[in-house]
Write an enzyme that holds these catalytic residues in place. Structure first.
Site, PDB file in Angstrom:
ATOM      1  N   GLU A 250       0.892  -1.173   0.000  1.00 11.14           N
ATOM      2  CA  GLU A 250       0.000   0.000   0.000  1.00 11.14           C
ATOM      3  C   GLU A 250       0.922   1.213   0.000  1.00 11.14           C
ATOM      4  O   GLU A 250       1.458   1.584   1.044  1.00 11.14           O
ATOM      5  CB  GLU A 250      -0.899   0.000   1.243  1.00 11.14           C
ATOM      6  CG  GLU A 250      -1.841  -1.188   1.349  1.00 11.14           C
ATOM      7  CD  GLU A 250      -3.035  -1.088   0.420  1.00 11.14           C
ATOM      8  OE1 GLU A 250      -3.236  -0.023  -0.193  1.00 11.14           O
ATOM      9  OE2 GLU A 250      -3.759  -2.085   0.281  1.00 11.14           O
TER      10      GLU A 250
ATOM     11  N   CYS B 268      -2.472   9.062   2.389  1.00  9.64           N
ATOM     12  CA  CYS B 268      -2.081   8.606   1.053  1.00  9.64           C
ATOM     13  C   CYS B 268      -3.179   8.863   0.026  1.00  9.64           C
ATOM     14  O   CYS B 268      -2.907   8.913  -1.164  1.00  9.64           O
ATOM     15  CB  CYS B 268      -1.746   7.120   1.108  1.00  9.64           C
ATOM     16  SG  CYS B 268      -3.064   6.175   1.869  1.00  9.64           S
TER      17      CYS B 268
ATOM     18  N   GLU C 194       3.878  13.703  -3.617  1.00  6.85           N
ATOM     19  CA  GLU C 194       2.874  13.790  -2.546  1.00  6.85           C
ATOM     20  C   GLU C 194       3.269  14.926  -1.626  1.00  6.85           C
ATOM     21  O   GLU C 194       4.391  14.930  -1.106  1.00  6.85           O
ATOM     22  CB  GLU C 194       2.945  12.524  -1.686  1.00  6.85           C
ATOM     23  CG  GLU C 194       2.250  11.331  -2.183  1.00  6.85           C
ATOM     24  CD  GLU C 194       2.333  10.210  -1.129  1.00  6.85           C
ATOM     25  OE1 GLU C 194       3.442   9.753  -0.834  1.00  6.85           O
ATOM     26  OE2 GLU C 194       1.284   9.812  -0.630  1.00  6.85           O
TER      27      GLU C 194
HETATM   28  P1  NAP Z   1       8.142   5.158   4.789  1.00  2.00           P
HETATM   29  O1  NAP Z   1       9.286   6.041   5.031  1.00  2.00           O
HETATM   30  O2  NAP Z   1       8.146   4.322   3.567  1.00  2.00           O
HETATM   31  O3  NAP Z   1       7.994   4.259   6.096  1.00  2.00           O
HETATM   32  C1  NAP Z   1       6.987   3.287   6.235  1.00  2.00           C
HETATM   33  C2  NAP Z   1       7.500   2.192   7.144  1.00  2.00           C
HETATM   34  O4  NAP Z   1       8.621   1.577   6.527  1.00  2.00           O
HETATM   35  C3  NAP Z   1       7.988   2.694   8.498  1.00  2.00           C
HETATM   36  O5  NAP Z   1       7.735   1.716   9.475  1.00  2.00           O
HETATM   37  C4  NAP Z   1       9.471   2.846   8.261  1.00  2.00           C
HETATM   38  O6  NAP Z   1      10.245   2.810   9.436  1.00  2.00           O
HETATM   39  C5  NAP Z   1       9.715   1.629   7.421  1.00  2.00           C
HETATM   40  N1  NAP Z   1      10.954   1.666   6.655  1.00  2.00           N
HETATM   41  C6  NAP Z   1      11.615   2.739   6.176  1.00  2.00           C
HETATM   42  N2  NAP Z   1      12.748   2.333   5.550  1.00  2.00           N
HETATM   43  C7  NAP Z   1      12.783   0.982   5.650  1.00  2.00           C
HETATM   44  C8  NAP Z   1      13.696  -0.016   5.221  1.00  2.00           C
HETATM   45  N3  NAP Z   1      14.814   0.292   4.562  1.00  2.00           N
HETATM   46  N4  NAP Z   1      13.417  -1.308   5.509  1.00  2.00           N
HETATM   47  C9  NAP Z   1      12.300  -1.641   6.193  1.00  2.00           C
HETATM   48  N5  NAP Z   1      11.400  -0.735   6.625  1.00  2.00           N
HETATM   49  C10 NAP Z   1      11.641   0.564   6.351  1.00  2.00           C
HETATM   50  O7  NAP Z   1       6.773   5.969   4.724  1.00  2.00           O
HETATM   51  P2  NAP Z   1       6.255   7.062   5.752  1.00  2.00           P
HETATM   52  O8  NAP Z   1       6.923   8.345   5.446  1.00  2.00           O
HETATM   53  O9  NAP Z   1       6.322   6.546   7.132  1.00  2.00           O
HETATM   54  O10 NAP Z   1       4.709   7.121   5.386  1.00  2.00           O
HETATM   55  C11 NAP Z   1       4.210   7.955   4.397  1.00  2.00           C
HETATM   56  C12 NAP Z   1       4.047   7.211   3.088  1.00  2.00           C
HETATM   57  O11 NAP Z   1       3.155   6.110   3.297  1.00  2.00           O
HETATM   58  C13 NAP Z   1       3.399   8.061   2.034  1.00  2.00           C
HETATM   59  O12 NAP Z   1       4.021   7.815   0.801  1.00  2.00           O
HETATM   60  C14 NAP Z   1       1.959   7.567   2.012  1.00  2.00           C
HETATM   61  O13 NAP Z   1       1.295   7.789   0.808  1.00  2.00           O
HETATM   62  C15 NAP Z   1       2.150   6.127   2.281  1.00  2.00           C
HETATM   63  N6  NAP Z   1       0.916   5.530   2.782  1.00  2.00           N
HETATM   64  C16 NAP Z   1       0.214   4.699   1.961  1.00  2.00           C
HETATM   65  C17 NAP Z   1      -0.976   4.166   2.393  1.00  2.00           C
HETATM   66  C18 NAP Z   1      -1.778   3.266   1.507  1.00  2.00           C
HETATM   67  O14 NAP Z   1      -2.694   2.618   2.018  1.00  2.00           O
HETATM   68  N7  NAP Z   1      -1.499   3.170   0.223  1.00  2.00           N
HETATM   69  C19 NAP Z   1      -1.461   4.460   3.677  1.00  2.00           C
HETATM   70  C20 NAP Z   1      -0.705   5.298   4.493  1.00  2.00           C
HETATM   71  C21 NAP Z   1       0.485   5.836   4.032  1.00  2.00           C
HETATM   72  P3  NAP Z   1      10.674   4.223  10.125  1.00  2.00           P
HETATM   73  O15 NAP Z   1       9.437   4.841  10.605  1.00  2.00           O
HETATM   74  O16 NAP Z   1      11.576   3.824  11.218  1.00  2.00           O
HETATM   75  O17 NAP Z   1      11.347   5.029   9.068  1.00  2.00           O
END
Ligand code: NAP
Length: 515
Positions: free
Chosen positions: A286, A320, A417
């Site tokens: 997602e 998102c 975004e």
């Molecule tokens: P993110 O940076 O991709 O982080 C999401 C999760 O992945 C967090 O738990 C993060 O940990 C972890 N993560 C980051 N780098 C990683 C790696 N190398 N290996 C394993 N895990 C890793 O995203 P975010 O900034 O938290 O969230 C915002 C994004 O999520 C936006 O793009 C939004 O559109 C998307 N989103 C999508 C949906 C959907 O249903 N499509 C819903 C909600 C949000 P840390 O927190 O420790 O960095």
């Protein structure tokens, strides 16, 4: 997590257990929690609250004040491996339960979530910043997924296929995928975990969850309730960490993990997919969105303005499915812009805990820097600031509700975004132009449009390249419907019957010798 400041704040020494519990109780008091045990700061592995191996901890901060509110176990690859081991050990017993037995456990979990909704909401607001009313909505929405999948657990039907050979019978059965790793973001810290864990557990899978570094407390509170609901040890495990790469590398390479269910950025989703390729895991992704919201000349402008406000500014624009690009047809453009600006300007920015707040702080300083970069870039390239356009007087990561017009397709603010309270409005002339503009992105999560023409509703609904399209509405999420994206917004669906299928394998049994 990418944030080196947070890493620098990680604690090297483990405070004594009693002091940690006392600190949790202080926070529970300050949040007004009647049930202080909902505030957990250790990970959860094999049914035990577990500190990190080296005793390391990292701070969780209140985004409204920047003040540390809790020090949470900073786990790594070794703890993640043990969590996977625990999930693997618990799998045979959990999947052998009848669906009805698993359903009863999930039902208890759901009821506890509803009973503690106010306290859970206070925890979400404390670590994420959203207004309390929205946080409560998130709890109820997350709980609704648990309720839905408690029921749907009983309907993991297979099928029988008319045979090609009288001596054989062809049967398809559904079986749980196995151990699932769930990695979730900070913007819906409670419901994103509930939406993954509930269908996985309903299907008979066991789970290792890794919540976002910014917001682990909601996941831990959910786990405390899982324990009270008597979800057996090892069935749900939580690994909290400030270095997601180490935990992610373990979860994506460990052969015992059969599926990765990830919600987060497209960038990290691609990375995890590449990492998981070595053991050919199933992926549910997602990912990011870049939602268009289109207002046609024949729309009910009143309704379109109201829905666009909710779609754009809910969660401070940090969803998102947020309307990232608002496309308005020339005939209603001026009227829409004037009314949208008036309603946006009336939104109240403040602490999530203050009565009447509509928009809280951005999650952290990187988020603020991104919003500032995108707005400055758009203005430099010719966009007009109609309202806002700068950080809010409250300071910290609070940002003004902002509306930009004269935005064009070649600006960064159109391609990325925003993830903040900034609305970009475009003018268009024809339906074809709006569809082409809306589809001109690698993302394909949610799209919205407003029209009173039934033929146009079908035509545009079918032409938009998105996993979800809302007509005459700015909201579309419900546990009853399949949520998910196409293109670079993801793979798979959460919610609805499709959400359970994600955690089931299809097994074909060819039964011969029946002549
Ligand atoms: P993110 O940076 O991709 O982080 C999401 C999760 O992945 C967090 O738990 C993060 O940990 C972890 N993560 C980051 N780098 C990683 C790696 N190398 N290996 C394993 N895990 C890793 O995203 P975010 O900034 O938290 O969230 C915002 C994004 O999520 C936006 O793009 C939004 O559109 C998307 N989103 C999508 C949906 C959907 O249903 N499509 C819903 C909600 C949000 P840390 O927190 O420790 O960095």
């Amino acid at each position: 997590m990418s944030d080196s400041n947070r890493l620098e704040r990680a604690h090297d020494l483990e405070p004594p257990h009693s002091r940690r519990r006392a600190e949790s109780r202080d926070l529970a008091d300050s949040l007004g929690l009647a049930d202080p045990d909902l505030l957990r700061t250790d990970g959860y592995v094999g049914g035990r609250w577990t500190p990190a191996d080296a005793g390391r901890r990292f701070d969780v901060v209140d985004p409204a004040t920047g003040a540390p509110i809790a020090a949470v176990a900073d786990m790594g690859a070794a703890e993640a491996r043990r969590a996977v081991d625990a999930a693997e050990a618990a799998l045979p017993t959990w999947r052998a339960l009848t669906a009805k037995q698993r359903s009863a456990v999930l039902r208890r979990w759901y009821e506890l979530m509803v009973a503690h909704a106010d306290e859970l909401a206070a925890i979400v607001t404390a670590e994420m910043g959203k207004p309390l009313g929205e946080a409560r909505g998130e709890i109820i929405s997350g709980a609704a997924y648990v309720e839905w999948f408690a029921e749907e657990a009983k309907r993991a039907y297979g099928e029988t296929i008319p045979t090609h050979d009288p001596a054989m019978r062809l049967v398809v059965i559904k079986q749980p995928v196995g151990v699932v790793a769930a990695i979730t973001p900070w913007n819906f810290p409670f419901s994103t975990i509930a939406r993954k864990a509930a269908p996985a557990l309903a299907a008979g899978c066991t789970v290792v969850a890794k919540p976002a570094e910014d917001t682990p407390l909601s996941a831990l509170a959910l786990t405390e309730l899982a324990e009270r609901a008597r979800i057996p040890p090892g069935v749900l495990n939580v690994v909290t960490a400030s270095d997601p790469a180490a935990v992610g590398a373990e979860l994506t390479s460990n052969p015992a993990v059969k599926k990765i269910s990830f919600t987060g950025s497209t960038e990290v989703g691609k990375l995890l997919t590449a990492q998981a390729a070595g053991t050919v895991k199933k992926m549910a992704l997602e990912l990011g969105g870049n939602a268009p919201l289109i207002v046609f000349d024949d729309a009910d402008v009143d309704a379109a303005v109201g829905h666009a406000i909710v779609s754009k500014f809910r969660n401070g624009g940090q969803t998102c499915v947020c309307a990232n690009r608002i496309l308005v047809q020339a005939g209603v453009y001026d009227e829409f812009v004037d009314r949208f600006c008036a309603e946006a300007a009336a939104l109240r920015i403040g602490l999530g805990t203050s009565e009447g707040t509509d928009i809280g702080p951005l999650i952290n300083e990187q988020a603020l820097a991104k919003v500032q970069r995108l707005v400055a870039g758009a203005v430099a390239d010719g966009a007009t600031v109609r309202i806002g356009g700068s950080p809010n007087a409250l300071g910290g990561t609070f940002y003004e509700t902002t509306v930009l017009t004269d935005v064009s397709g070649d600006m960064d603010i159109t391609a990325e975004e925003v993830f903040g309270p900034v609305a970009s409005i475009f003018r268009f002339d024809t339906e074809d132009e709006a569809i082409a503009e809306a589809n001109d992105t690698p993302y394909g999560l949610a799209a919205y449009f407003f029209t009173r023409d039934l033929a146009r509703a079908w035509r545009v609904g079918e032409a938009l390249e998105y996993g979800m399209v809302a007509v005459n509405s700015g909201l579309l999420m419900t546990e009853l419907a399949p949520f998910g994206g196409v293109k670079e917004s993801g793979i798979g669906r959460e919610g609805a019957r499709a959400g359970l299928e994600e955690f089931l394998e299809t097994k074909y049994l060819a039964i011969g010798g029946l002549a």
